[in-house]
Scaffold this active site. Structure first.
Site, PDB file in Angstrom:
ATOM      1  N   CYS A 166       0.803  -1.226   0.000  1.00 33.57           N
ATOM      2  CA  CYS A 166       0.000   0.000   0.000  1.00 33.57           C
ATOM      3  C   CYS A 166       0.836   1.277   0.000  1.00 33.57           C
ATOM      4  O   CYS A 166       0.371   2.324  -0.452  1.00 33.57           O
ATOM      5  CB  CYS A 166      -0.953  -0.008   1.188  1.00 33.57           C
ATOM      6  SG  CYS A 166      -2.133  -1.375   1.148  1.00 33.57           S
ATOM      7  N   HIS A 201      -3.270   7.250   2.076  1.00 29.38           N
ATOM      8  CA  HIS A 201      -3.660   5.932   1.591  1.00 29.38           C
ATOM      9  C   HIS A 201      -5.082   5.669   2.070  1.00 29.38           C
ATOM     10  O   HIS A 201      -5.405   5.843   3.236  1.00 29.38           O
ATOM     11  CB  HIS A 201      -2.699   4.871   2.133  1.00 29.38           C
ATOM     12  CG  HIS A 201      -3.185   3.475   1.940  1.00 29.38           C
ATOM     13  ND1 HIS A 201      -3.627   3.012   0.726  1.00 29.38           N
ATOM     14  CD2 HIS A 201      -3.320   2.443   2.817  1.00 29.38           C
ATOM     15  CE1 HIS A 201      -4.002   1.748   0.859  1.00 29.38           C
ATOM     16  NE2 HIS A 201      -3.831   1.386   2.117  1.00 29.38           N
ATOM     17  N   ASN A 261     -10.028   0.216  -0.739  1.00 33.72           N
ATOM     18  CA  ASN A 261      -8.572   0.242  -0.616  1.00 33.72           C
ATOM     19  C   ASN A 261      -7.967  -0.327  -1.899  1.00 33.72           C
ATOM     20  O   ASN A 261      -8.058  -1.525  -2.157  1.00 33.72           O
ATOM     21  CB  ASN A 261      -8.158  -0.592   0.603  1.00 33.72           C
ATOM     22  CG  ASN A 261      -6.660  -0.614   0.839  1.00 33.72           C
ATOM     23  OD1 ASN A 261      -5.874  -0.244  -0.030  1.00 33.72           O
ATOM     24  ND2 ASN A 261      -6.246  -1.065   2.004  1.00 33.72           N
TER      25      ASN A 261
END
Length: 321
Positions: free
Chosen positions: A113, A248, A278
């Site tokens: 990520c 993020h 996500n």
């Protein structure tokens, strides 16, 4: 001074949007359960003919168009992904070929990520070292390929997508545009808290994503707040100087907790997790592109990018748009 300046951005999403209600038809969950715990309302899932490489190529094309730059004027591609098209060659080389580029370096970065922050930091360092003049930096994922659709604690969290920056070496004044500071970190001791249970040299299988969410949440809030302060200190800035944070997009709870730890209002956070879920390495450039296109991020704004992912890896970058 020499800085890497963002001259174009772009993003790409798969054709298929899946709402929480639609997901609940195949997973033991509900729209209310997902919204309450994550803030997510929908996500995009790649069809069989859509890959990390195809999404990355589309995002890169959009960024090149936004920058008014041809691929012939690019001399570097760095692509962040944890879901490459193949073990090798690097998906960045697939994108290079699809765009019509040839000869210049193109490679992948794997930091999950926070991969886009690692890729951006790498490209920035290469530009400032004189190894490149203009780069495409991409975050692209098809996380739907590695999800366990029987595990409602993880499969509801993720989506597919891509985002890209075109960055260029420029001489600017001290208060001019460009990347001001970047800090990156890793702690491999926490690798078992967020990982994929497969790999070429271990199981010979791709594997599925596994996560201990409560522990990840705790580390994320602490680590992100600390790295944001590190970057602000390096740049000689304070939280009040930040116009926008592009985090993020893990889940709404982490975003809220990070903002409170820094004493910043949520109104300064760019939030797209509700629409995209996500998207791992794609989430930061995708969210930045959305906020730039809708007019929130304007030239001259001070923008903080931050992310944390499996490994653990995490990082932040402060830039002036």
């Amino acid at each position: 001074m020499i800085r890497s300046c963002i001259i174009g951005t772009g993003s790409a999403l798969p054709r298929t949007c899946v709402s929480n209600a639609e997901l609940a038809e195949r997973v033991d969950t509900s729209d209310e359960w997902i919204r309450e715990r994550t803030g997510i309302t929908q996500r995009y899932i790649a069809e069989p003919d859509e890959t990390t490489g195809s999404l990355a190529t589309a995002a890169a094309r959009a960024a090149l168009e936004d920058a008014g730059v041809a691929i012939a004027d690019v001399d570097l591609i760095v692509l962040a992904t944890a879901t490459p098209d193949r073990t090798f060659p690097a998906t960045a080389t697939t994108v290079q070929h699809a765009l019509g580029g040839k000869g210049f370096p193109a490679f992948d970065v794997a930091a999950v990520c926070s991969g886009f922050l690692y890729a951006l930091g790498t490209a920035d360092a290469m530009i400032r070292a004189g190894m490149a003049k203009r780069a495409i930096v991409i975050g692209a994922e098809t996380f739907s390929r590695i999800l366990d659709w029987e595990d409602r604690g993880t499969c509801v969290l993720f989506g597919d997508g891509a985002g890209a920056f075109v960055i260029e070496r420029r001489e600017v004044e001290e208060d001019g545009p460009g990347i001001l500071a970047t800090r990156l970190h890793a702690e491999g001791e926490h690798g078992e808290l967020l990982y994929v249970d497969g790999g070429a040299s271990t199981t010979g299988e791709i594997g599925k994503l596994r996560m201990k969410g409560r522990e990840v949440f705790r580390h994320a809030v602490v680590n992100l707040a600390e790295v944001l302060r590190e970057v602000l200190d390096e740049a000689g800035k304070g939280p009040a100087d930040i116009d926008w944070i592009v985090p993020h997009q893990a889940n709404a709870r982490i975003l809220d907790a990070t903002a409170r730890k820094l004493g910043l209002p949520m109104e300064r956070m760019v939030v797209t997790v509700d629409q995209h879920a996500n998207t791992s390495a794609a989430s930061v450039p995708l969210a930045y592109d959305v906020a730039k296109k809708d007019g929130r991020i304007k030239p001259g704004d001070l923008v903080m990018l931050e992310a944390m992912g499996g490994g653990f890896t995490w990082g932040a970058s402060l830039l002036r748009a």
